[in-house]
Motif scaffolding. Sequence first.
Motif, PDB file in Angstrom:
ATOM      1  N   TYR A  50       0.621  -1.366  -0.023  1.00  0.00           N
ATOM      2  CA  TYR A  50      -0.095  -0.078  -0.145  1.00  0.00           C
ATOM      3  C   TYR A  50       1.019   1.265   0.042  1.00  0.00           C
ATOM      4  O   TYR A  50       0.401   2.278  -0.752  1.00  0.00           O
ATOM      5  N   ASP A  51       1.882   1.377   0.820  1.00  0.00           N
ATOM      6  CA  ASP A  51       2.792   2.499   0.874  1.00  0.00           C
ATOM      7  C   ASP A  51       3.405   2.758  -0.406  1.00  0.00           C
ATOM      8  O   ASP A  51       3.799   3.816  -0.746  1.00  0.00           O
ATOM      9  N   ALA A  68       4.852   5.987   3.281  1.00  0.00           N
ATOM     10  CA  ALA A  68       3.585   6.527   3.503  1.00  0.00           C
ATOM     11  C   ALA A  68       2.713   6.481   2.159  1.00  0.00           C
ATOM     12  O   ALA A  68       3.186   6.532   1.166  1.00  0.00           O
ATOM     13  N   PRO A  69       1.563   6.034   2.385  1.00  0.00           N
ATOM     14  CA  PRO A  69       0.532   5.996   1.438  1.00  0.00           C
ATOM     15  C   PRO A  69       0.096   7.407   0.885  1.00  0.00           C
ATOM     16  O   PRO A  69       0.437   8.418   1.388  1.00  0.00           O
ATOM     17  N   ARG A  70      -0.580   7.336  -0.426  1.00  0.00           N
ATOM     18  CA  ARG A  70      -0.524   8.691  -1.103  1.00  0.00           C
ATOM     19  C   ARG A  70      -1.412   9.547  -0.310  1.00  0.00           C
ATOM     20  O   ARG A  70      -1.060  10.653  -0.367  1.00  0.00           O
ATOM     21  N   HIS A  71      -2.517   9.044   0.160  1.00  0.00           N
ATOM     22  CA  HIS A  71      -3.423  10.194   0.999  1.00  0.00           C
ATOM     23  C   HIS A  71      -2.594  10.630   2.136  1.00  0.00           C
ATOM     24  O   HIS A  71      -3.085  11.828   2.565  1.00  0.00           O
ATOM     25  N   CYS A 119       9.826   1.602  -1.150  1.00  0.00           N
ATOM     26  CA  CYS A 119       9.796   1.796   0.234  1.00  0.00           C
ATOM     27  C   CYS A 119      11.059   1.462   0.653  1.00  0.00           C
ATOM     28  O   CYS A 119      11.711   0.533   0.346  1.00  0.00           O
ATOM     29  N   LYS A 120      11.605   2.159   1.806  1.00  0.00           N
ATOM     30  CA  LYS A 120      12.591   1.785   2.548  1.00  0.00           C
ATOM     31  C   LYS A 120      12.483   0.275   3.363  1.00  0.00           C
ATOM     32  O   LYS A 120      11.263   0.078   3.498  1.00  0.00           O
ATOM     33  N   PRO A 121      13.393  -0.501   3.228  1.00  0.00           N
ATOM     34  CA  PRO A 121      14.889  -0.029   3.063  1.00  0.00           C
ATOM     35  C   PRO A 121      15.395  -0.530   1.609  1.00  0.00           C
ATOM     36  O   PRO A 121      16.672  -0.716   1.678  1.00  0.00           O
ATOM     37  N   ASP A 122      14.461  -0.405   0.688  1.00  0.00           N
ATOM     38  CA  ASP A 122      15.117  -0.465  -0.655  1.00  0.00           C
ATOM     39  C   ASP A 122      16.129   0.611  -0.837  1.00  0.00           C
ATOM     40  O   ASP A 122      15.867   1.748  -0.712  1.00  0.00           O
ATOM     41  N   PRO A 123      17.426   0.338  -1.409  1.00  0.00           N
ATOM     42  CA  PRO A 123      18.330   1.223  -1.681  1.00  0.00           C
ATOM     43  C   PRO A 123      17.744   2.388  -2.728  1.00  0.00           C
ATOM     44  O   PRO A 123      18.299   3.512  -2.652  1.00  0.00           O
TER      45      PRO A 123
END
Length: 208
Positions: A58-59, A120-123, A149-153
């Motif tokens: 979702y994020d 964080a999601p869009r809203h 999303c973190k923790p993706d580089p």
Amino acid sequence: MTPTTAQAGLDAVILDYNGVIGLQPTTGQWLRLARTALWSEDDLPAFQHAFWSARSAYDASQLSDLAYWATVLGHHPGARRLRELRDADTDMWTSTDDRVVEVLYQAHESGLPLVLLSNAPRHLSDVFDRHPWRRLMTHAFYSARLQVCKPDPAAYQHAMNATGADPHRVLFVDDRSDNCHAARRLGLRTLHYTGRPNDLAAALQSPN
């Protein structure tokens, strides 16, 4: 405070939102959301497990509001309940720690660039952008807009590029140790924030 934050010279700071600027949700807020979802309050841990199981997708905007809540609940919530769920969800994440915000105001006044990097999601990202503390940020990056999303580089790279600084002169602040470990692997200094604003203030006051 880790040894890396005590070294002289900071050119920029990359900050997480939740657990640093934003306060963690209270039990009362979780219960309100569970009630809105028509979930038994006696089974709050199960609700939280369902909530978090699909949250990363979702994020990262891989799930719409409807798809996310249908996954959490196991059924379509309906348009009205979907709005109520999103409102209750938003309420959980928008309380800020005034002590941290004051530290960031001081850093901003000193000329230290501050960059937000939040899962964080869009809203929620739209709501955050309307808050007064957001004006302290030179840039703000949200997973929903980055679609990672973190923790993706790749998430860190957007924020690092925005600073235009040597990673060794950039401090990354997050309340999650896995996010800090990922940042260190990219050469950033880190502060694993554990709820003590004085630690953050000391890290940001490193001599330039």
